[in-house]
Enzyme design. Structure first.
Site, PDB file in Angstrom:
ATOM      1  N   HIS A 164      36.846 -34.106  14.454  1.00 10.89           N
ATOM      2  CA  HIS A 164      36.205 -34.605  13.242  1.00 10.89           C
ATOM      3  C   HIS A 164      37.083 -34.393  12.002  1.00 10.89           C
ATOM      4  CE1 HIS A 164      35.417 -30.477  12.013  1.00 10.89           C
ATOM      5  NE2 HIS A 164      34.898 -30.908  10.885  1.00 10.89           N
TER       6      HIS A 164
ATOM      7  N   ASP B  63      34.923 -29.147  18.116  1.00  8.70           N
ATOM      8  CA  ASP B  63      35.096 -30.494  17.561  1.00  8.70           C
ATOM      9  C   ASP B  63      36.142 -30.473  16.444  1.00  8.70           C
ATOM     10  OD1 ASP B  63      35.010 -32.990  16.475  1.00  8.70           O
ATOM     11  OD2 ASP B  63      32.838 -33.064  16.192  1.00  8.70           O
TER      12      ASP B  63
ATOM     13  N   HIS C 212      37.740 -34.877   7.085  1.00  9.43           N
ATOM     14  CA  HIS C 212      38.423 -34.019   6.105  1.00  9.43           C
ATOM     15  C   HIS C 212      39.732 -34.586   5.567  1.00  9.43           C
ATOM     16  CE1 HIS C 212      35.340 -31.150   6.717  1.00  9.43           C
ATOM     17  NE2 HIS C 212      35.672 -30.880   7.957  1.00  9.43           N
TER      18      HIS C 212
ATOM     19  N   ASP D 159      31.253 -31.816   5.208  1.00 11.40           N
ATOM     20  CA  ASP D 159      30.610 -31.596   6.513  1.00 11.40           C
ATOM     21  C   ASP D 159      29.098 -31.783   6.452  1.00 11.40           C
ATOM     22  OD1 ASP D 159      32.651 -30.962   8.391  1.00 11.40           O
ATOM     23  OD2 ASP D 159      32.875 -28.975   7.473  1.00 11.40           O
TER      24      ASP D 159
ATOM     25  N   HIS E  27       0.811  -1.220   0.000  1.00  7.26           N
ATOM     26  CA  HIS E  27       0.000   0.000   0.000  1.00  7.26           C
ATOM     27  C   HIS E  27       0.843   1.269   0.000  1.00  7.26           C
ATOM     28  CE1 HIS E  27      -2.572  -3.145   1.823  1.00  7.26           C
ATOM     29  NE2 HIS E  27      -3.553  -2.552   1.171  1.00  7.26           N
TER      30      HIS E  27
END
Lengths: 105, 182, 462
Positions: free
Chosen positions: C227, C224, C232, C375, C122
């Site tokens: 991991h 972490d 990786h 990941d 509007h």
């Protein structure tokens, strides 16, 4: 040329737009630009909003509501919504530290 | 010299014709087939050592925004030289590339191919569109749509990929990763 | 509605409640987290109220919006927000929703020199300060009952910056941003203040979608690093020509630090993370800046600048020192996030060094990056596995390093020896439980995750 006294020059500030009520006609807006004071209709030609809510930027008056921009002097509109006309400017003169304008039609 | 940030220099009044066009078209299909087969070593053999491979992030901007939807030098998915593409290929070739082991099923669908001469007789400019479908595990599916602007360098009877600009239609990438080339 | 009185258009900031039954799902005695916190819709709604409705959330980097009217659009929880530089130089943030019918007033991701924001529906027009400056200019202005000056885009209750990073909270009663961080700024300064000229974001933002619960990536970055060794391997092999080596640098010269649920894990190897970007020139650059950083930050933190390290600022803002990727895990329901990523560099860096950071983050931590690529699937299946009714009742193990807490008087916060440790993740979920349990900031700021008193936290190491 008939001049109307609008306000003291000292009342104007950089970048801001000052609205002045004038008896018998629509309000006038004043801003500092080009080393002096410029006077123009306070009512935006687009949608009747007050240009005193806006500001001066890069040689243009910017309407704060729908962001139309008007070239100082010519009043030519840029970035304006459909149906927006030209902004009318009035000749000014400084007398005794006050801004006067010729508001004749 | 063409730069990946600039348009690819297609002379739109000089389209490739006949066998020359079919060779350019065949190049894109061969490339897609190698990528579908996850044959990244085969794919990079089609890539010129001077390659620039760019896929900018696509932003939503106002029409009057001078920057536009992408800008060279800002965040991108790829802005690679040959050496950088080789690093990505090296990862694909590792058995512990978990996003690709088990294998991803690929379909690189290439359409809307147009090929034109450039001002350099050794280079041709090719436009195409793609739909890239990746599916893995039971039903993890990712689909990317977009356009490509390529420069191919003439190489014997065929071509090598010399420059690629990739523009997706997506603002947010609707995928967790981009484990393919487009 | 038929009585037709005047509306009360004051912005509303919902109050927090208390959900002890959800808080109890984090079992600190047994170092376990109930899987319900990762899939339950009611818990997710409680997170929006308890956490995203009152925590300080990352909005932008000041460098993204240098001039008046420059803006970016982002999310706070699931709320769409415009972050815009004001004409006085301050930064404002507003809900991107028109108070008339609720439509978005800003459809674009970012822009320069906005005059304001006009709703497409509007034509209600808002200044960059959020105030309603006009409507259509004809109809409303002739309605004597229309109270234009009472209407505004809802401001984010508090907006503040820390060394270039802009945060906001929807809670008017939240403590200051400085109090929210507490002595954790000592660690943030490793990235934000290793150079006198400060930092900036490279232009643009890469956004992607991952079908995981937002807490999995947040806990991954809070502590972490373990991991990386498994997840990786392929990326490390591609970039470094060898797998991730879990040598003594992760134990003897490494630690985890946690304060109010914010956490950083780091070792002190100077350039471990920077090496993974793949450009020897960048590693040389970080070494060349070491003495300068040491003068500024002291030896411990100077060694962290390029080190193997990761950090989450509670709840969902994370970064990797040395790799320069900064990101927000925006929640989109219990099973989905949008990931926003940026690259942070020092303003004083030469252009070619900034460019290598841009390319390096693209090569590593971006949807096509050789690390990030692996990941997403882990986090998706950590989330999706809980579709199983029996599966979702099984315990999850967060107990690595339960006896590794050390005093470390020189380091602010709760410190654990070695970076291969679940300690920060335990503190992250403890903080999560505190947000579920407490409806007030007094309890929140004195709970278990609050930093222990140390002789001179934040400066003792110098």
């Amino acid at each position: 040329m008939s001049l109307t006294r609008l306000c003291a020059l000292a009342d104007l500030g950089p970048d801001k737009i000052t609205r002045v009520e004038v008896e018998g006609r629509s309000p006038v807006a004043l801003a500092l630009a080009d080393g002096g004071a410029v006077a123009f209709d306070d009512t935006c030609p687009h949608a009747d909003e007050s240009l005193s809510q806006g500001w001066v930027e890069d040689g243009r008056i910017v309407c704060a509501v729908h962001f139309a921009e008007f070239e100082i002097g010519s009043g030519k509109a840029h970035n304006a919504p459909i149906g927006c006309g030209r902004l009318r400017f009035y000749p000014t003169e400084i007398r005794d530290g006050a801004v006067h304008a010729d508001l004749a039609d | 010299m063409l730069h990946v940030k600039d348009p690819i220099g297609a002379n739109l009044d000089r389209p490739l014709a006949g066998e020359d066009f079919r060779a350019a078209e065949r190049f894109l299909y061969t490339e897609a087939r190698l990528l579908d087969a996850e044959n990244y070593t085969g794919w990079i053999a089609l890539v010129d050592e001077d390659i620039r491979y760019w896929m900018p992030g696509m932003e939503t901007r106002r029409r009057d925004d001078k920057r536009g939807p992408y800008a060279y030098g800002e965040m991108a998915y790829f802005d690679d030289t040959y050496a950088e593409l080789k690093v990505r290929v090296a990862r694909y070739n590792e058995p512990s590339a978990w996003a690709d082991n088990p294998a991803t099923r690929h379909a690189h669908i290439i359409t809307n191919i147009e090929a034109y001469e450039t001002n350099d007789p050794t280079l041709v400019a090719v436009f195409s569109c793609f739909t890239n479908v990746r599916n893995r595990n039971e039903k993890d599916q990712d689909v990317i749509h977009g356009r490509r602007e390529d420069v191919l360098r003439r190489h014997g009877a065929g071509f090598r990929l010399a420059l690629r600009r990739i523009f997706t239609v997506h603002n947010v990438l609707l995928s967790k990763n981009l484990n393919t080339f487009l | 509605m038929c009585k037709a009185g005047r509306p009360d258009m004051k912005p509303a900031y919902p109050q927090a409640g208390s959900y002890p039954q959800f808080a109890d799902l984090v079992d600190t005695e047994r170092s376990q987290v109930d899987r319900k916190v990762f899939h339950d819709e009611a818990i997710y709604q409680a997170e929006l109220r308890q956490i995203f409705g009152r925590a300080w959330l990352f909005l932008a980097h000041e460098s993204q919006i240098p001039g008046a009217g420059d803006f970016v659009r982002t999310k706070m929880g699931e709320d769409d927000v415009i972050v815009v530089r004001q004409r006085d130089g301050k930064i404002g943030a507003f809900l991107n929703s028109c108070p008339h019918r609720g439509n978005r007033v800003c459809m674009v991701d970012a822009g320069k020199k906005a005059r304001g924001f006009i709703c497409n529906y509007h034509g209600w027009s808002f200044g960059i300060d959020g105030r309603l400056v006009g409507t259509d200019g004809k109809v409303y202005d002739t309605d004597p009952d229309f109270e234009k000056h009472a209407i505004t885009l809802t401001p984010v209750a508090q907006v503040a910056s820390y060394k270039g990073l802009v945060f906001g909270t929807f809670d008017p009663n939240a403590p200051s941003l400085a109090d929210w961080f507490g002595p954790f700024t000592w660690y943030l300064d490793v990235m934000l203040d290793n150079d006198p000229e400060g930092t900036e974001f490279i232009g643009g933002c890469i956004r992607s979608e991952i079908e995981c619960n937002w807490k999995f990536p947040a806990e991954n970055f809070v502590g972490d690093i373990l991991h990386a060794y498994w997840t990786h391997q392929s990326g490390a092999q591609a970039i470094l020509g060898g797998g991730v080596d879990l040598g003594p640098q992760y134990d003897e010269r490494a630690f985890q630090a946690s304060i109010y649920g914010h956490g950083i894990e780091t070792n002190l190897d100077k350039t471990g993370n920077t090496k993974t970007l793949g450009y020897p020139e960048l590693v040389d650059y970080v070494f060349s800046q070491y003495d300068k950083a040491k003068d500024r930050l002291g030896e411990t933190r100077a060694r962290m600048v390029g080190a193997i390290s990761s950090c989450t600022v509670f709840p969902n803002f994370s970064f990797l020192p040395g790799q320069a990727t900064f990101r927000v895990w925006q929640p989109k329901g219990p099973n989905k996030i949008e990931l926003y990523t940026w690259t942070l560099v020092n303003k004083s860096m030469p252009e070619h060094i900034k460019e290598l950071y841009r390319r390096g983050t693209m090569m590593t931590f971006s949807p096509g990056g050789v690390f990030e690529m692996d990941d997403g699937e882990n986090w998706e299946y950590c989330t999706k596995a809980n579709e199983g009714w029996v599966t979702r009742h099984q315990p999850l193990h967060y107990a690595l390093g339960i006896s590794s807490k050390i005093d470390a008087p020189d380091l602010p916060g709760h410190i654990h020896r070695g970076s291969l440790n679940d300690a920060n993740q335990r503190y992250f979920y403890t903080r999560w439980a505190e947000f579920m349990r407490f409806d007030n900031w007094s309890d929140l700021m004195t709970a278990e995750t609050a930093p222990p008193a140390k002789a001179a936290p934040g400066v003792a190491a110098e």
